[in-house]
Design an enzyme around this catalytic site. Sequence first.
Site, PDB file in Angstrom:
ATOM      1  N   LYS A 106      -0.332  17.722  -7.999  1.00 44.72           N
ATOM      2  CA  LYS A 106       0.128  18.149  -6.984  1.00 44.72           C
ATOM      3  C   LYS A 106       0.083  16.891  -5.906  1.00 44.72           C
ATOM      4  O   LYS A 106       1.318  17.026  -5.243  1.00 44.72           O
ATOM      5  CB  LYS A 106      -0.773  19.346  -6.277  1.00 44.72           C
ATOM      6  CG  LYS A 106      -0.829  20.251  -7.545  1.00 44.72           C
ATOM      7  CD  LYS A 106      -1.787  21.577  -6.979  1.00 44.72           C
ATOM      8  CE  LYS A 106      -2.974  21.399  -6.626  1.00 44.72           C
ATOM      9  NZ  LYS A 106      -3.914  21.133  -7.806  1.00 44.72           N
ATOM     10  N   ARG A 120      -5.852  29.141  -2.660  1.00 48.44           N
ATOM     11  CA  ARG A 120      -6.502  29.251  -4.246  1.00 48.44           C
ATOM     12  C   ARG A 120      -7.218  30.375  -4.260  1.00 48.44           C
ATOM     13  O   ARG A 120      -7.871  30.582  -5.541  1.00 48.44           O
ATOM     14  CB  ARG A 120      -7.646  28.054  -4.156  1.00 48.44           C
ATOM     15  CG  ARG A 120      -7.085  26.648  -4.686  1.00 48.44           C
ATOM     16  CD  ARG A 120      -8.278  25.630  -4.380  1.00 48.44           C
ATOM     17  NE  ARG A 120      -8.310  24.475  -5.130  1.00 48.44           N
ATOM     18  CZ  ARG A 120      -8.044  23.331  -4.985  1.00 48.44           C
ATOM     19  NH1 ARG A 120      -7.643  23.076  -3.970  1.00 48.44           N
ATOM     20  NH2 ARG A 120      -8.399  22.461  -5.976  1.00 48.44           N
ATOM     21  N   ARG A 152      -8.407   9.332 -13.461  1.00 41.88           N
ATOM     22  CA  ARG A 152      -8.627   9.078 -11.967  1.00 41.88           C
ATOM     23  C   ARG A 152      -9.833   8.718 -11.129  1.00 41.88           C
ATOM     24  O   ARG A 152     -10.061   8.167 -10.285  1.00 41.88           O
ATOM     25  CB  ARG A 152      -8.144  10.331 -11.332  1.00 41.88           C
ATOM     26  CG  ARG A 152      -7.600  10.103  -9.888  1.00 41.88           C
ATOM     27  CD  ARG A 152      -6.813  11.469  -9.309  1.00 41.88           C
ATOM     28  NE  ARG A 152      -7.906  12.784  -9.231  1.00 41.88           N
ATOM     29  CZ  ARG A 152      -7.337  14.017  -8.566  1.00 41.88           C
ATOM     30  NH1 ARG A 152      -6.298  14.308  -8.292  1.00 41.88           N
ATOM     31  NH2 ARG A 152      -8.423  14.800  -8.307  1.00 41.88           N
ATOM     32  N   ARG A 168     -13.872   9.694  -5.981  1.00 40.02           N
ATOM     33  CA  ARG A 168     -14.306  11.126  -5.778  1.00 40.02           C
ATOM     34  C   ARG A 168     -15.269  11.560  -6.958  1.00 40.02           C
ATOM     35  O   ARG A 168     -15.283  11.336  -7.905  1.00 40.02           O
ATOM     36  CB  ARG A 168     -13.055  12.018  -5.973  1.00 40.02           C
ATOM     37  CG  ARG A 168     -12.073  11.946  -5.004  1.00 40.02           C
ATOM     38  CD  ARG A 168     -10.921  12.762  -5.227  1.00 40.02           C
ATOM     39  NE  ARG A 168     -11.182  14.187  -5.289  1.00 40.02           N
ATOM     40  CZ  ARG A 168     -10.291  15.193  -5.434  1.00 40.02           C
ATOM     41  NH1 ARG A 168      -8.985  15.042  -5.194  1.00 40.02           N
ATOM     42  NH2 ARG A 168     -10.751  16.543  -6.132  1.00 40.02           N
ATOM     43  N   ARG A 218     -14.400  22.707 -12.142  1.00 40.44           N
ATOM     44  CA  ARG A 218     -13.144  23.066 -11.202  1.00 40.44           C
ATOM     45  C   ARG A 218     -12.191  23.875 -11.938  1.00 40.44           C
ATOM     46  O   ARG A 218     -11.495  24.492 -11.358  1.00 40.44           O
ATOM     47  CB  ARG A 218     -12.859  21.532 -10.768  1.00 40.44           C
ATOM     48  CG  ARG A 218     -13.904  20.978  -9.934  1.00 40.44           C
ATOM     49  CD  ARG A 218     -13.386  19.341  -9.563  1.00 40.44           C
ATOM     50  NE  ARG A 218     -12.209  18.981  -9.078  1.00 40.44           N
ATOM     51  CZ  ARG A 218     -11.625  17.874  -9.215  1.00 40.44           C
ATOM     52  NH1 ARG A 218     -12.464  16.823  -9.876  1.00 40.44           N
ATOM     53  NH2 ARG A 218     -10.489  17.670  -8.842  1.00 40.44           N
TER      54      ARG A 218
HETATM   55  P1  AMP Z   1      -8.368  19.162  -4.356  1.00 37.56           P
HETATM   56  O1  AMP Z   1      -8.333  17.684  -3.722  1.00 37.56           O
HETATM   57  O2  AMP Z   1      -7.418  20.001  -3.813  1.00 37.56           O
HETATM   58  O3  AMP Z   1      -8.743  18.632  -5.726  1.00 37.56           O
HETATM   59  O4  AMP Z   1      -9.504  20.088  -3.911  1.00 37.56           O
HETATM   60  C1  AMP Z   1     -11.088  19.199  -3.994  1.00 37.56           C
HETATM   61  C2  AMP Z   1     -11.988  20.372  -3.661  1.00 37.56           C
HETATM   62  O5  AMP Z   1     -12.082  20.716  -2.149  1.00 37.56           O
HETATM   63  C3  AMP Z   1     -11.754  21.571  -4.514  1.00 37.56           C
HETATM   64  O6  AMP Z   1     -12.717  21.498  -5.963  1.00 37.56           O
HETATM   65  C4  AMP Z   1     -12.652  22.379  -3.550  1.00 37.56           C
HETATM   66  O7  AMP Z   1     -14.124  22.457  -3.753  1.00 37.56           O
HETATM   67  C5  AMP Z   1     -12.132  22.147  -2.198  1.00 37.56           C
HETATM   68  N1  AMP Z   1     -10.929  22.850  -1.883  1.00 37.56           N
HETATM   69  C6  AMP Z   1      -9.724  22.299  -1.582  1.00 37.56           C
HETATM   70  N2  AMP Z   1      -8.932  23.277  -1.017  1.00 37.56           N
HETATM   71  C7  AMP Z   1      -9.713  24.398  -1.261  1.00 37.56           C
HETATM   72  C8  AMP Z   1      -9.061  25.599  -0.941  1.00 37.56           C
HETATM   73  N3  AMP Z   1      -8.003  26.199  -0.471  1.00 37.56           N
HETATM   74  N4  AMP Z   1     -10.206  26.892  -1.140  1.00 37.56           N
HETATM   75  C9  AMP Z   1     -11.614  26.316  -1.372  1.00 37.56           C
HETATM   76  N5  AMP Z   1     -11.742  25.246  -1.576  1.00 37.56           N
HETATM   77  C10 AMP Z   1     -11.054  24.205  -1.512  1.00 37.56           C
END
Ligand code: AMP
Length: 197
Positions: free
Chosen positions: A21, A96, A135, A141, A153
């Site tokens: 994404k 989400r 990654r 991260r 996740r």
């Molecule tokens: P991402 O960068 O989208 O993979 O997000 C990394 C982490 O941020 C996720 O595993 C969640 O812990 C948190 N996170 C990101 N977006 C959301 C969301 N819309 N709702 C809840 N937690 C989020």
Amino acid sequence: MVQKTKKMTNIVLFGPPGAGKGTQAEVLKVKYQLVHISTGDVFRYNIKNQTQLGALAKSYMDKGHLVPDGVTIKMLNAEVDKNPDANGFVFDGFPRTAAQAEALALLMEEKSSQINAMVALEVDDQVLVGRLLERGKTSGRADDADEAIIRERVAEYYRKTDILKDFYKAQDKYFGVNGVGNIQEITARLSEVFDRL
Ligand code: AMP
């Protein structure tokens, strides 16, 4: 307040963790002149800058869990409001949960706008875990470095997020795209959908 009449195109770029994404959103925002909002990036920015929000988010992110809806929705609303002149948004990693999807619909309505489409990158779980571990070698991260957290996740995605496909399908706004291939191939598949909106 002056009512905005300009029409925006707003897209939810969807898919499980590791679907690509973020990579695709970076390309598409330039191609279609949209504002890219990644809630994960905003949380990481807050962690880096040691804000209260960052500390709270980190306690969930480090376990591979979702940050609670209340704080996430409030943060997303603030990010959208920072861009009053946007042609539209590409939302990456939001919504989400069902509550987030409903909040987003309401927010768009308040702007006399709407979500035009959910465009989903479809990738098998085994491919996801491999991509995220790869990654993790360079992303820095913490949540990419540990296979157990990565699996959590992905599990969280199936527990709370995958159902959002039905939310957008019910509105005839769902478009699935094969997320396996090279970056350019996948951009081309996504563009076919974007060009039809
Ligand atoms: P991402 O960068 O989208 O993979 O997000 C990394 C982490 O941020 C996720 O595993 C969640 O812990 C948190 N996170 C990101 N977006 C959301 C969301 N819309 N709702 C809840 N937690 C989020």
